[in-house]
Design a protein around this motif. Structure first.
Motif, PDB file in Angstrom:
ATOM      1  N   LYS A  21       3.908  -3.111  -7.830  1.00 10.62           N
ATOM      2  CA  LYS A  21       4.482  -3.090  -6.333  1.00 10.62           C
ATOM      3  C   LYS A  21       4.828  -2.247  -5.996  1.00 10.62           C
ATOM      4  N   SER A  22       5.438  -1.389  -6.328  1.00  2.85           N
ATOM      5  CA  SER A  22       6.177   0.168  -5.968  1.00  2.85           C
ATOM      6  C   SER A  22       4.960   1.259  -5.945  1.00  2.85           C
ATOM      7  N   THR A  23       4.760   0.576  -7.381  1.00  2.00           N
ATOM      8  CA  THR A  23       3.067   1.389  -8.296  1.00  2.00           C
ATOM      9  C   THR A  23       2.381   1.634  -7.537  1.00  2.00           C
ATOM     10  N   GLN A  24       1.636   0.920  -6.466  1.00  4.13           N
ATOM     11  CA  GLN A  24       0.490   0.754  -5.160  1.00  4.13           C
ATOM     12  C   GLN A  24       1.385   1.223  -3.981  1.00  4.13           C
ATOM     13  N   ILE A  25       2.241   1.314  -3.738  1.00  3.95           N
ATOM     14  CA  ILE A  25       2.399   1.859  -2.482  1.00  3.95           C
ATOM     15  C   ILE A  25       2.125   3.504  -2.954  1.00  3.95           C
ATOM     16  N   LEU A  26       2.440   3.659  -3.829  1.00  2.00           N
ATOM     17  CA  LEU A  26       2.843   5.530  -3.844  1.00  2.00           C
ATOM     18  C   LEU A  26       1.346   5.550  -4.159  1.00  2.00           C
ATOM     19  N   LEU A  27       0.651   4.544  -4.814  1.00  4.04           N
ATOM     20  CA  LEU A  27      -1.100   5.232  -5.218  1.00  4.04           C
ATOM     21  C   LEU A  27      -1.402   5.720  -3.334  1.00  4.04           C
ATOM     22  N   SER A  28      -1.243   4.628  -2.974  1.00  4.97           N
ATOM     23  CA  SER A  28      -2.097   4.819  -1.632  1.00  4.97           C
ATOM     24  C   SER A  28      -1.211   5.888  -0.929  1.00  4.97           C
ATOM     25  N   HIS A  29      -0.004   6.388  -0.703  1.00  6.82           N
ATOM     26  CA  HIS A  29       0.427   7.314  -0.106  1.00  6.82           C
ATOM     27  C   HIS A  29      -0.597   8.830  -0.504  1.00  6.82           C
ATOM     28  N   TYR A  30      -0.750   8.763  -2.479  1.00  5.55           N
ATOM     29  CA  TYR A  30      -1.492  10.032  -3.088  1.00  5.55           C
ATOM     30  C   TYR A  30      -2.419  10.126  -2.534  1.00  5.55           C
ATOM     31  N   GLN A  31      -3.366   8.856  -2.318  1.00  4.79           N
ATOM     32  CA  GLN A  31      -4.790   9.039  -1.253  1.00  4.79           C
ATOM     33  C   GLN A  31      -4.464   9.506  -0.170  1.00  4.79           C
ATOM     34  N   SER A  32      -3.305   9.070   0.266  1.00 10.22           N
ATOM     35  CA  SER A  32      -3.454   9.952   1.592  1.00 10.22           C
ATOM     36  C   SER A  32      -3.683  10.805   1.847  1.00 10.22           C
ATOM     37  N   SER A  33      -2.289  11.880   1.019  1.00 11.43           N
ATOM     38  CA  SER A  33      -2.032  12.978   0.847  1.00 11.43           C
ATOM     39  C   SER A  33      -3.281  13.596   0.099  1.00 11.43           C
ATOM     40  N   LEU A  34      -4.564  13.413  -0.693  1.00 12.69           N
ATOM     41  CA  LEU A  34      -6.192  13.987  -0.306  1.00 12.69           C
ATOM     42  C   LEU A  34      -6.974  14.058   0.426  1.00 12.69           C
ATOM     43  N   LEU A  35      -6.566  12.908   1.527  1.00  7.87           N
ATOM     44  CA  LEU A  35      -7.877  13.154   2.862  1.00  7.87           C
ATOM     45  C   LEU A  35      -7.918  14.794   3.083  1.00  7.87           C
ATOM     46  N   PRO A  36      -9.339  15.109   4.080  1.00 13.77           N
ATOM     47  CA  PRO A  36      -9.790  15.674   3.675  1.00 13.77           C
ATOM     48  C   PRO A  36      -8.652  16.442   5.202  1.00 13.77           C
ATOM     49  N   ALA A  37      -8.069  15.753   6.607  1.00 15.53           N
ATOM     50  CA  ALA A  37      -7.186  16.553   6.924  1.00 15.53           C
ATOM     51  C   ALA A  37      -5.879  16.796   6.760  1.00 15.53           C
ATOM     52  N   GLY A 136      -5.536   1.639  -9.517  1.00 11.33           N
ATOM     53  CA  GLY A 136      -5.114   0.625  -8.886  1.00 11.33           C
ATOM     54  C   GLY A 136      -5.619  -0.411  -8.598  1.00 11.33           C
ATOM     55  N   LYS A 137      -7.522  -0.782  -9.456  1.00 14.63           N
ATOM     56  CA  LYS A 137      -7.360  -2.047  -9.707  1.00 14.63           C
ATOM     57  C   LYS A 137      -7.115  -2.169 -10.682  1.00 14.63           C
ATOM     58  N   LEU A 138      -6.379  -1.540 -12.159  1.00 14.42           N
ATOM     59  CA  LEU A 138      -5.854  -1.653 -13.146  1.00 14.42           C
ATOM     60  C   LEU A 138      -5.048  -1.915 -12.461  1.00 14.42           C
ATOM     61  N   LEU A 139      -3.699  -1.836 -11.910  1.00 19.79           N
ATOM     62  CA  LEU A 139      -3.031  -1.992 -11.713  1.00 19.79           C
ATOM     63  C   LEU A 139      -2.146  -2.716 -10.649  1.00 19.79           C
ATOM     64  N   ALA A 140      -3.769  -3.991 -10.067  1.00 19.86           N
ATOM     65  CA  ALA A 140      -3.213  -5.026  -9.633  1.00 19.86           C
ATOM     66  C   ALA A 140      -3.349  -5.796 -10.558  1.00 19.86           C
ATOM     67  N   LEU A 141      -4.456  -5.470 -11.649  1.00 23.99           N
ATOM     68  CA  LEU A 141      -4.672  -6.489 -12.668  1.00 23.99           C
ATOM     69  C   LEU A 141      -3.634  -6.639 -14.010  1.00 23.99           C
ATOM     70  N   VAL A 142      -2.800  -5.718 -14.541  1.00 20.25           N
ATOM     71  CA  VAL A 142      -1.517  -6.122 -14.948  1.00 20.25           C
ATOM     72  C   VAL A 142      -0.630  -6.477 -13.934  1.00 20.25           C
ATOM     73  N   GLY A 143      -0.694  -6.358 -12.431  1.00 21.21           N
ATOM     74  CA  GLY A 143       0.562  -7.369 -12.242  1.00 21.21           C
ATOM     75  C   GLY A 143       0.315  -8.688 -11.589  1.00 21.21           C
ATOM     76  N   ARG A 144      -1.217  -9.145 -11.815  1.00 24.30           N
ATOM     77  CA  ARG A 144      -1.630 -10.282 -11.973  1.00 24.30           C
ATOM     78  C   ARG A 144      -1.550 -10.758 -13.128  1.00 24.30           C
ATOM     79  N   LEU A 145      -1.711 -10.279 -14.257  1.00 29.15           N
ATOM     80  CA  LEU A 145      -0.441 -11.039 -15.505  1.00 29.15           C
ATOM     81  C   LEU A 145       0.744 -10.702 -15.899  1.00 29.15           C
ATOM     82  N   ALA A 146       1.249 -10.323 -15.078  1.00 30.42           N
ATOM     83  CA  ALA A 146       2.435  -9.851 -14.975  1.00 30.42           C
ATOM     84  C   ALA A 146       3.358 -11.257 -14.865  1.00 30.42           C
TER      85      ALA A 146
END
Length: 376
Positions: A21-37, A136-146
């Motif tokens: 869960k915490s990693t998903q939040i971090l990935l969202s931050h990373y995605q946002s930081s690489l937007l053109p703006a 992120g898709k792989l991370l979500a799958l890990v969460g479901r198996l956990a």
């Protein structure tokens, strides 16, 4: 009788679930930081680990290394998700390695304001965002198996692990190709794509001009009410109104001129790719800056970005030209054709001289192209 052995307690998956869960939040931050703006602000992603502060003079080297490592980690992680027993600590360790090392260093390198021009930086950051999305898709799958507390057991679960692993691999391979091709490979591929769009539009215009609406013939055929065209009304509704009529001689002449000029622009793209884009100097080349005969300093990266903007704009202008013809708007078609030719001439002027500011064979060819485009 010997005492019965107690069944082993199921592994505690709560730390792994919290980590996903915490990693998903971090990935969202990373995605946002690489937007053109965000990239335009030139602010790097802050490191979350001392191990993620490693930098190199060439960000592409960092991205290649971290992407290769990420691909390897993904293979190991998929095996952990497929092979019993489920070991949350091993999975968590692998996730932490990927996030705190591979992904953080990769994102920092992609966001670096130095070592890459704006065009290459944009291309690389888009590739990194695809990697983050796949991970992120792989991370979500890990969460479901956990949550289930077990490895992928059902055939559908196993296929999902393999499928998502493949998606991550593909994203990594695409990013590696961008890095390996470098700016030359990127701009050549883009220019070839723009040229293909341009030629398709020209062909459509040519075919439209050949589909002449024979208004007089249609009127004579249906004038007596016998054997006429019972679909005349429907034809008018579904496009006959914007066909080029036999009487539109001026518009037809303008169309022929447009097709001729645009074919010349297509040839210009081809020559440009061969003589300029494929010869763009590497970042480590001593010829990254030059000086023209009048002493003006040249910046190849700036010139390249200006050129690519025009090469992208020209096909869009041709689409506008086609719309003007389809609307049978002669004035707008003339204006848009002039705009398109002006853009092509500006592109030729930008790289008329070599990347070091010297005259060469392409210089003479570009001058002839501009003259021929004006005379056509």
């Amino acid at each position: 009788m010997p005492p019965k052995s107690k069944p082993s307690n199921p592994p505690d998956t709560r730390p792994l679930i919290n980590l996903t869960k915490s990693t998903q939040i971090l990935l969202s931050h990373y995605q946002s930081s690489l937007l053109p703006a965000k990239l335009s602000s030139s602010s790097n992603v802050s490191s979350t680990s001392s191990s993620s502060t490693t930098t190199t003079s060439n960000p592409l080297d960092t991205i290649k290394a971290t992407t290769t490592l990420l691909r390897s980690h993904t293979t190991t992680l998929s095996l952990l998700l497929l092979t019993p027993p489920f070991t949350p600590t091993a999975v968590a360790t692998k996730l932490s390695d990927v996030t705190m090392k591979s992904l953080t260093n990769m994102v920092n390198a992609a966001a670096s304001p130095s070592g890459m021009g704006a065009l290459m930086r944009s291309e690389v950051s888009a590739g990194v965002r695809r990697v983050l999305s796949a991970w992120g898709k792989l991370l979500a799958l890990v969460g479901r198996l956990a949550e289930k507390g077990a490895v992928a057991e059902a055939e559908a679960e196993k296929q999902e692990v393999l499928s998502i692993t493949g998606v991550v691999w593909e994203a990594c391979d695409a990013l590696l190709k961008i890095c390996q091709d470098g700016v030359v490979g990127v701009v050549v591929r883009k220019a070839e794509g723009f040229r293909a769009v341009l030629l398709d539009a020209v062909e459509e215009l040519k075919e439209w001009g050949e589909d002449v609406d024979d208004e007089e013939g249609d009127a004579a055929e249906g004038s007596d009410g016998e054997g006429g065209n019972e679909f005349a009304d429907e034809d008018e509704i579904f496009g006959a109104a914007n066909k080029l009529g036999k009487g539109d001689k001026e518009l037809k002449a303008l169309l022929d001129t447009s097709v001729k000029r645009l074919k010349m622009v297509g040839i210009f793209y081809q020559a440009l790719i061969k003589r300029r884009l494929k010869t763009f100097p590497s970042p480590t080349s001593s010829a990254t800056n030059g000086e023209t005969a009048d002493g003006t300093q040249t910046d190849p990266t700036t010139k390249l970005e200006q050129l690519m903007d025009l090469l992208k704009t020209i096909p869009d202008t041709i689409d506008d030209l086609a719309s003007a013809f389809y609307d049978l708007n002669e004035d707008e078609a003339k204006e848009t054709l002039d705009q398109c030719c002006s853009e092509a001439k500006r592109a030729a002027e930008i790289v008329k001289q070599s990347w070091t500011g010297q005259d060469d064979e392409f210089t003479a060819w570009a001058g002839k192209f501009i003259s021929a485009l004006e005379a056509a």
